[in-house]
Design a protein around this motif. Structure first.
Motif, PDB file in Angstrom:
ATOM      1  N   ALA A  19       0.782  -1.092   0.229  1.00  0.00           N
ATOM      2  CA  ALA A  19       0.080   0.004   0.004  1.00  0.00           C
ATOM      3  C   ALA A  19       0.924   1.263  -0.083  1.00  0.00           C
ATOM      4  O   ALA A  19       0.622   2.235  -0.665  1.00  0.00           O
ATOM      5  N   MET A  20       2.067   0.980   0.645  1.00  0.00           N
ATOM      6  CA  MET A  20       2.778   2.363   0.790  1.00  0.00           C
ATOM      7  C   MET A  20       3.490   2.458  -0.596  1.00  0.00           C
ATOM      8  O   MET A  20       3.834   3.548  -0.873  1.00  0.00           O
ATOM      9  N   ILE A  21       3.962   1.391  -1.366  1.00  0.00           N
ATOM     10  CA  ILE A  21       4.508   1.651  -2.606  1.00  0.00           C
ATOM     11  C   ILE A  21       3.470   2.343  -3.544  1.00  0.00           C
ATOM     12  O   ILE A  21       3.973   3.005  -4.225  1.00  0.00           O
ATOM     13  N   ALA A  22       2.247   1.554  -3.638  1.00  0.00           N
ATOM     14  CA  ALA A  22       1.325   2.306  -4.258  1.00  0.00           C
ATOM     15  C   ALA A  22       0.917   3.449  -4.114  1.00  0.00           C
ATOM     16  O   ALA A  22       0.749   4.339  -5.061  1.00  0.00           O
ATOM     17  N   GLU A  23       0.850   3.942  -2.861  1.00  0.00           N
ATOM     18  CA  GLU A  23       0.593   5.453  -2.692  1.00  0.00           C
ATOM     19  C   GLU A  23       1.850   6.246  -2.981  1.00  0.00           C
ATOM     20  O   GLU A  23       1.590   7.363  -3.633  1.00  0.00           O
ATOM     21  N   THR A  24       3.017   5.885  -3.015  1.00  0.00           N
ATOM     22  CA  THR A  24       4.171   6.536  -3.228  1.00  0.00           C
ATOM     23  C   THR A  24       4.095   6.857  -4.822  1.00  0.00           C
ATOM     24  O   THR A  24       4.504   7.775  -5.308  1.00  0.00           O
ATOM     25  N   THR A  25       3.831   5.549  -5.553  1.00  0.00           N
ATOM     26  CA  THR A  25       4.024   5.751  -7.022  1.00  0.00           C
ATOM     27  C   THR A  25       2.804   6.655  -7.680  1.00  0.00           C
ATOM     28  O   THR A  25       2.840   7.255  -8.476  1.00  0.00           O
ATOM     29  N   THR A  26       1.339   6.683  -6.986  1.00  0.00           N
ATOM     30  CA  THR A  26       0.196   7.500  -7.519  1.00  0.00           C
ATOM     31  C   THR A  26       0.328   8.642  -6.761  1.00  0.00           C
ATOM     32  O   THR A  26      -0.486   9.502  -7.482  1.00  0.00           O
ATOM     33  N   PHE A  27       0.963   9.053  -5.744  1.00  0.00           N
ATOM     34  CA  PHE A  27       0.780  10.583  -5.044  1.00  0.00           C
ATOM     35  C   PHE A  27       0.977  11.600  -6.232  1.00  0.00           C
ATOM     36  O   PHE A  27       0.272  12.542  -5.904  1.00  0.00           O
ATOM     37  N   PRO A  28       2.177  11.621  -6.833  1.00  0.00           N
ATOM     38  CA  PRO A  28       2.309  12.828  -7.865  1.00  0.00           C
ATOM     39  C   PRO A  28       0.957  12.943  -8.644  1.00  0.00           C
ATOM     40  O   PRO A  28       0.728  14.143  -8.902  1.00  0.00           O
TER      41      PRO A  28
END
Length: 130
Positions: free
Chosen positions: A26-35
């Protein structure tokens, strides 16, 4: 140690692994999609602001953020979002799996309605644990 104790220990180890993997993914997904989410939010805010002579675009917003804050400006505010997913997502997903074990079903697959109800319940539980 009894067989029941071993089974409980294996289940707890499995739950811990699921929680850790779910949190990490979930943290990887959030980091990827945050921008992308940041750009979307800025576009929405631009649309609500006073009418502008220049049309807003995702590229213009990215360049403006990079110019003002550097390329890492696209990740400003990531920490709270990542911490949220550290707790919210595992509670929701592992909670859903545990709820699924309580619902009687034929051929070991709950109905679509049961899955929707369980997903809603696990989401409500996760939201209330923030």
């Amino acid at each position: 140690m009894t067989a029941g104790g071993d089974n409980r220990s294996l289940r707890n180890d499995s739950d811990v692994k699921k929680i850790l993997l779910t949190s990490f993914s979930a943290m990887i997904a959030e980091t990827t999609t945050f921008p992308i989410d940041l750009i979307k939010t800025r576009l929405q805010l631009h649309g609500e602001s006073l009418p502008s002579t220049r049309q807003a675009s995702a590229f213009r917003i990215v360049f403006q953020i990079a110019k003002d804050d550097g390329i890492f400006g696209l990740y400003r505010g990531l920490s709270p979002a990542a911490v949220r997913h550290l707790f919210y997502t595992p509670i929701r997903i592992v909670g859903y799996e545990h709820l699924r074990n309580f619902v009687p079903s034929s051929d070991n697959s709950p109905s679509l309605f049961s899955k929707a109800v369980m997903g809603g319940i696990s989401g409500v539980i996760a939201q209330n644990n923030k």
